[in-house]
Each structure stands twice: as structure tokens, then as C-alpha cells.
Motif scaffolding. Structure first.
Motif, PDB file in Angstrom:
ATOM      1  N   ILE A  39     -38.732  33.223 -38.635  1.00 44.53           N
ATOM      2  CA  ILE A  39     -37.829  32.412 -37.817  1.00 44.53           C
ATOM      3  C   ILE A  39     -36.943  31.580 -38.722  1.00 44.53           C
ATOM      4  O   ILE A  39     -37.198  31.454 -39.915  1.00 44.53           O
ATOM      5  N   ALA A  40     -35.885  30.978 -38.199  1.00 43.43           N
ATOM      6  CA  ALA A  40     -34.972  30.177 -38.990  1.00 43.43           C
ATOM      7  C   ALA A  40     -35.659  28.971 -39.592  1.00 43.43           C
ATOM      8  O   ALA A  40     -35.188  28.406 -40.565  1.00 43.43           O
ATOM      9  N   ASN A  56     -38.565  24.545 -28.026  1.00 44.73           N
ATOM     10  CA  ASN A  56     -37.149  24.507 -28.372  1.00 44.73           C
ATOM     11  C   ASN A  56     -36.947  23.466 -29.469  1.00 44.73           C
ATOM     12  O   ASN A  56     -37.272  22.291 -29.278  1.00 44.73           O
ATOM     13  N   VAL A  66     -33.424  26.713 -31.754  1.00 44.74           N
ATOM     14  CA  VAL A  66     -34.444  27.752 -31.952  1.00 44.74           C
ATOM     15  C   VAL A  66     -35.394  27.713 -30.762  1.00 44.74           C
ATOM     16  O   VAL A  66     -36.092  26.716 -30.549  1.00 44.74           O
ATOM     17  N   HIS A  67     -35.402  28.789 -29.988  1.00 46.16           N
ATOM     18  CA  HIS A  67     -36.253  28.883 -28.794  1.00 46.16           C
ATOM     19  C   HIS A  67     -37.358  29.899 -29.037  1.00 46.16           C
ATOM     20  O   HIS A  67     -37.086  31.058 -29.375  1.00 46.16           O
ATOM     21  N   ALA A 107     -38.095  35.298 -29.450  1.00 45.32           N
ATOM     22  CA  ALA A 107     -37.415  34.061 -29.811  1.00 45.32           C
ATOM     23  C   ALA A 107     -35.906  34.283 -29.793  1.00 45.32           C
ATOM     24  O   ALA A 107     -35.426  35.405 -29.982  1.00 45.32           O
ATOM     25  N   VAL A 132     -32.314  32.361 -31.397  1.00 44.51           N
ATOM     26  CA  VAL A 132     -31.714  31.325 -32.232  1.00 44.51           C
ATOM     27  C   VAL A 132     -30.234  31.270 -31.881  1.00 44.51           C
ATOM     28  O   VAL A 132     -29.507  32.246 -32.086  1.00 44.51           O
ATOM     29  N   HIS A 190     -26.683  33.627 -39.977  1.00 42.67           N
ATOM     30  CA  HIS A 190     -27.747  34.393 -39.333  1.00 42.67           C
ATOM     31  C   HIS A 190     -28.245  35.510 -40.243  1.00 42.67           C
ATOM     32  O   HIS A 190     -29.452  35.774 -40.319  1.00 42.67           O
ATOM     33  N   LEU A 232     -44.926  30.368 -34.541  1.00 44.75           N
ATOM     34  CA  LEU A 232     -43.754  31.155 -34.927  1.00 44.75           C
ATOM     35  C   LEU A 232     -44.152  32.517 -35.485  1.00 44.75           C
ATOM     36  O   LEU A 232     -43.454  33.517 -35.302  1.00 44.75           O
ATOM     37  N   MET A 236     -36.629  38.777 -32.372  1.00 42.01           N
ATOM     38  CA  MET A 236     -36.002  37.502 -32.665  1.00 42.01           C
ATOM     39  C   MET A 236     -34.495  37.716 -32.703  1.00 42.01           C
ATOM     40  O   MET A 236     -33.981  38.428 -33.549  1.00 42.01           O
ATOM     41  N   PHE A 262     -30.606  36.417 -32.975  1.00 38.76           N
ATOM     42  CA  PHE A 262     -29.666  35.392 -33.418  1.00 38.76           C
ATOM     43  C   PHE A 262     -28.384  35.526 -32.600  1.00 38.76           C
ATOM     44  O   PHE A 262     -27.848  36.630 -32.444  1.00 38.76           O
TER      45      PHE A 262
END
Length: 568
Positions: free
Chosen positions: A69-70, A120, A158-159, A167, A169, A295, A347, A355, A357
Motif C-alpha cells: 500500500i502507499a 480511511n 488511502v481506503h 483498497a 488510493v 502512483h 494492509l 489495490m 490507484f
């Protein structure tokens, strides 16, 4: 706001494509610029010991994968803390800077039908030059425009879904104009009564103000924030051993100083910062193109975390965790190593292929050609995140697991034999009547009644008398209420108290109408984190200049032969 770990509490702007040079935007400050051995040694030493003792050496244990994830800055903590002693834990804990944000500043999370809540998080890249390292990297050191207040150079929502299966982003371009609410920074005392301005300026009034501004614009609940500055990006890229990115053509952004030849490069230190800050090198030369390249960088960082070479080297893992905790400023709900580890564990459950973006769709600001506003089409993207809908599902519908241990138990008593006393524990008038009517429609006893609860409740519950659990389960099943919301009381009867976690609708956790996921990703530059061969598209427009002469980034690369490339 939801705190599951026990903490306190685009569519590009319209442009004239007939012109050879898109209108260039100004920067914030008016001056654009934007010790340890590896596994091979361990195996060799083990073989030597094995020959002397006659016993075969034990194989090196594989460390479990993390990341995806980010929020790459926290993921390595899982490995570090797994076997760390008290000193290491306290050392990393002491690195973390935390800031309190008002409870409810970003809204209240709603549980799904199985009692699970999404996460979130607002990820902020600050452009503050409040230390020597940031001043050197960001430019403008010592000038009033650079030292009075911070702006959010990067903003990403970020969800992570309630079931941790997917997820999203979403980047919010920093050039977006919106209404900033009334805010006051509790640390600096700097306050505003509210104004219409650039969205990234809200950070000048504290992180809570940036959270409130994003929540007000999008309607998305924001549970936490994580902030990283210029020097933090450099430290993180160094600690992970570099991030591999690809550019579609030769590029020289004379403002961020990024200079790369066409192809793939491993970026570390300043080069990594130049890449994520470059707004004139990619896309149409605006902040919209920059979000897409960011991203790609973050997706590459995620894939790097998954590589054995990163996570099986104790030196790299410690360096990464130390750099991460030093680089972060978080809300108090994430302000400890244990909370960050718990977040990273959640995560880690999300596969990179699920995921997505995205970039918030925008339209040109009618009053300023250099700024944008949220497009009407962005409402669908906001709604998918707020409704916890996956953007990687073929059907676009939210996934739920029928095997969940918290799912409502099947009805074992006919509805016609169950009378429910429905009580309204919310501030919304008529909620008890709405639910009671729904029960009657489903065939429940005509003896079902309504009324107000003795006090307001934040959680919906069903309390049942001795020997009436089966009746309570029938009611819970009809309403989609998880069994975790059922409890036995001392008095007979089945009493349903409607809490503020169920503000509307007649099915618990599904009151919001599903958003159109196809519309949500239209013009949102959607891409998943598992795509390793995607290159950042170098701008074909004359977005940069050398000696006052406008040119494309590729032309600038050719003209600046004497300048060393940012990375080989």
C-alpha cells in the motif's frame, strides 16, 4: 472517528490543444523547482559449522511478506518488532511524532453487515522547509514564502475495505480549489474562519484542518493521517535500496531537476524526490500528470517490499523501520509502534492486484486557468470509497463473506412468533417506526412496538431475555445485524436499540445505494499496484525551459548534455 487499534482520540482541466505550449503553472513559492551481510554469507558460515560438527545446518527461515500500500513507511515494522527487544521497541517508538486531531473531524465510520469497519487514511506529503535537510532539498530555504506555514505537496486518501480484500488510493491534486472550513491549529494557534482557496493550503492550520477539508470536499470519512516531508522521501528510498521506475522517453524537468534517459532506472535519495515532485516532466505538465507518476513510484515501492532481498536482510529491515518512524508524523491513533504494526497487518491482507490507484477527476476552475475544481464525475469515485465498494471487482459490487464468523445466525424461530420492541437511540426522528414497519413487512408479530431508547446509543444492539436467543437471532438475521450485536439481558422480550451506526435504511450496514464503479474510474487514471511494466508518460508539450527558451522535457534532456543524469 473509527480507531480499530485502541488509540485515543482526473479529468484534466480543459486546455487549448491547438497551442504548442500548454499554459505553465507557477509553483507555491513563485520560483518553480521543485553493515550487514546477506543470506549467502550466512549460508556459507552454516556450511562451515556443519562440516565440523557432522550436523546439517538449519535453513534460514523465510520472513513473511509485508507492505502492499502507499503507506510503505510503516510496513517493515512487522518484521522489525517481531523479535525485537525492549530497547529496539522503545527506540522506534521514540522516533514517532504524533499530533491529536479532533474526534469526528473526519466523520464517523459505519460498520458493514458483519460488524467490520473500513480504514480511511489521509497521506500527506508536506512541502515544509522547517529543517536544514528539507531546505536543501526543497529550495527556497530561509525565504518567508517557504517558512511560514506548510502546504500539502501530495494528498492521497488511502481506503482499505472493511473485509481487507481490496483498497483504493485516490490522489487529490494540490491545485484543486475548494472551501476550507473554520480551523485552528492547537500547536501554533494559527486560525481561520474559513475561506475559498487551494486545497493544500489547509495544512497551514494543522493536520486536522487538512483532514476536515478533504472530508468536507469528498464526504469520505477520514480515520487517520500520515505525513511525510521532503527528507523523509529521501530516507525511505535509501533505506529500501532504491525504487525501480520506467520513463517513456528522455526527460529533463528543469524545475524538479529530474533528468533520466528513456527506460528503467533505480531511484534513490534525491533522485526519488525529484521523480515524485516532478510536475513538468510528465502528462500535460500539471499536477494531474504528477499524481500518475507518483502512483507508479508507490506501486514499485510495494513490489520492492515483497522481494526477498529487502525483507530477509536484517540490516535493511532495521534501516527501513528506523527511517520510517523518524520520517513520520501521524495522528495519536497511530502514534506507537504497536498501532503501526497492527495497521500494517491489516494492509498486508490486501493483494496488490486488488489495490487501485486513482486520481480525483477535475475540471478547469472558471476563475483561474492555473487551477482546477472537483468535477461532477468525481462524485461517483467519492461514493465508491464512502460506500466501501471495490474498484477491482468484475461486478463492481461490494464483496462479503458468508463464512464470516461474525455473520448473523440463521433464523431458527418463525418471524411470526417473534415480537420486537424497537427503540430509537439516534437523533433522527422516526427511525424506530421505519425499522418496525420493515419487520412487520417481513412477517414479524403484530405485537412489535416502537419507542425511544432511554439514552442515545452509538451502537445498534439486540438484548434478549433468558431462553430467547433464538428469537433474537431471527430478528438479527432479518435485519442483517451481526451476532456480535446480540446480548442476553435479565428481562424477558427482544429489544432492538437503533444506534447512530445505523442512521438510515432498513438493512444494517447497507443503507447507501451502490455507486456506479464504471463511472467512478472514468478519467481517473485507474491502475492496479501489480503492473510492473508501466512507464511514466513524458510530457510531449513545452513545459520546461532552458535559458528562457521553452521546450519539451525530451528536448531539454538533449540540450543539457553536460548535466549529469539523476540515476544511471
Amino acid at each position: 472517528m473509527s480507531d480499530p487499534w485502541g488509540g485515543n482520540r482526473g479529468h484534466a482541466a480543459t486546455r487549448d490543444r491547438s497551442a504548442s505550449v500548454p499554459r505553465q503553472r507557477e509553483s507555491d513559492d513563485g520560483t518553480p523547482r521543485p553493515p550487514h551481510g546477506g543470506r549467502a554469507a550466512a549460508r556459507q558460515a552454516a556450511r562451515s559449522r556443519g562440516r565440523g560438527s557432522g550436523r546439517r545446518a538449519k535453513p534460514v527461515a523465510r520472513r513473511r511478506r509485508i507492505g502492499r500500500i502507499a503507506l510503505f513507511t510503516v510496513s517493515a515494522l512487522i518484521l522489525v518488532t517481531a523479535g525485537a527487544g525492549a530497547w529496539l521497541y522503545e527506540h522506534l517508538n521514540g522516533n514517532i511524532k504524533s499530533v491529536a486531531i479532533d474526534d469526528g473531524a473526519g466523520g464517523q465510520e459505519k460498520a458493514d453487515a458483519f460488524g467490520r469497519t473500513p480504514i480511511n487514511i489521509l497521506v500527506i506529503g508536506s512541502d515544509g522547509r522547517n529543517n536544514a535537510a528539507d531546505c536543501k532539498l526543497g529550495g527556497g530555504c530561509g525565504s518567508a514564502s517557504a517558512t511560514v506555514g506548510h502546504n500539502a505537496d501530495v494528498e492521497m486518501v488511502v481506503h482499505v475495505s472493511a473485509d481487507r480484500s481490496n483498497a483504493t488510493v485516490m490522489s487529490v491534486p494540490r491545485d484543486t480549489m475548494t472551501n476550507v472550513p473554520a480551523c485552528k491549529d492547537p500547536d501554533s494557534g494559527q486560525a481561520t474562519s474559513g475561506y475559498y482557496g487551494q486545497i493544500n493550503s489547509a495544512l497551514q492550520y494543522g493536520a486536522a484542518c487538512q483532514v476536515k477539508t478533504i472530508h468536507q470536499l469528498t464526504g469520505i470519512t477520514i480515520d487517520h493521517f500520515v505525513m511525510l516531508d521532503f527528507s523523509g522521501v529521501v530516507k525511505m528510498s535509501d533505506a529500501v535500496g532504491g525504487v525501480s521506475v520506467c520513463v517513456s522517453d528522455n526527460v529533463y524537468d528543469t524545475y524538479s531537476h529530474l533528468k533520466l534517459a528513456k527506460g528503467t532506472h533505480t531511484l534513490e535519495g534525491d533522485a526519488a524526490l525529484e521523480f515524485v515532485r516532478s510536475r513538468h516532466g510528465f502528462g500535460d505538465g500539471s499536477d494531474l500528470g504528477r499524481t500518475v507518476s507518483q502512483h507508479l513510484f508507490l506501486s514499485a515501492m510495494i513490489r520492492k517490499f515483497k522481494s526477498a532481498g529487502t525483507l530477509t536482510d536484517p540490516g535493511k529491515v532495521y534501516s527501513l523501520a528506523d527511517a520510517a518512524t523518524k520520517a513520520l508524523t501521524v495522528d495519536t491513533g497511530l502514534g506507537s509502534v504497536s498501532k503501526l504494526v497492527n495497521l500494517a497487518t491489516d494492509l498486508n491482507k490486501v493483494p496488490s492486484k486488488r489495490m487501485t490507484f486513482t486520481t480525483m477527476q477535475t475540471a478547469a476552475d472558471p476563475t483561474n486557468a492555473n487551477r482546477v475544481v472537483a468535477a461532477a464525475s468525481a462524485k461517483s469515485l467519492f461514493a465508491t470509497i464512502a460506500n466501501d465498494q471495490s474498484l477491482t471487482s468484475d461486478s463492481g459490487k461490494k464483496k462479503t463473506s458468508s463464512a464470516s464468523p461474525s455473520a448473523s445466525a440463521a433464523a431458527t424461530v418463525p418471524a411470526s412468533e417473534v415480537a420486537v420492541q424497537v427503540e430509537n437511540g439516534t437523533t433522527t426522528g422516526g427511525r424506530a417506526s421505519v425499522i418496525a414497519q420493515a419487520l412487520l413487512t417481513k412477517g414479524f408479530s403484530s405485537n412489535t412496538t416502537t419507542g425511544n431508547a432511554p439514552a442515545q446509543s452509538s451502537r445498534t444492539t439486540i438484548t434478549y431475555g433468558p431462553g430467547q436467543k433464538a428469537e433474537a437471532q431471527t430478528a438479527a438475521s432479518a435485519l442483517g445485524l451481526p451476532t456480535s450485536h446480540l446480548t442476553q439481558g435479565g428481562s424477558s422480550g427482544v429489544v432492538l436499540v437503533i444506534g447512530s451506526d445505523w442512521p438510515s435504511g432498513t438493512a444494517y450496514g447497507s443503507s447507501a445505494a451502490p455507486a456506479d464503479t464504471h463511472a467512478a474510474v472514468a478519467d481517473a487514471h485507474a491502475q492496479t499496484a501489480d503492473k510492473a511494466k508501466t512507464c511514466a508518460k513524458v510530457s510531449p508539450y513545452k513545459t520546461v525551459q532552458i535559458n528562457g527558451v521553452p521546450m519539451t522535457p525530451a528536448q531539454a534532456y538533449a540540450a543539457a548534455r553536460s548535466k549529469k543524469d539523476s540515476a544511471p
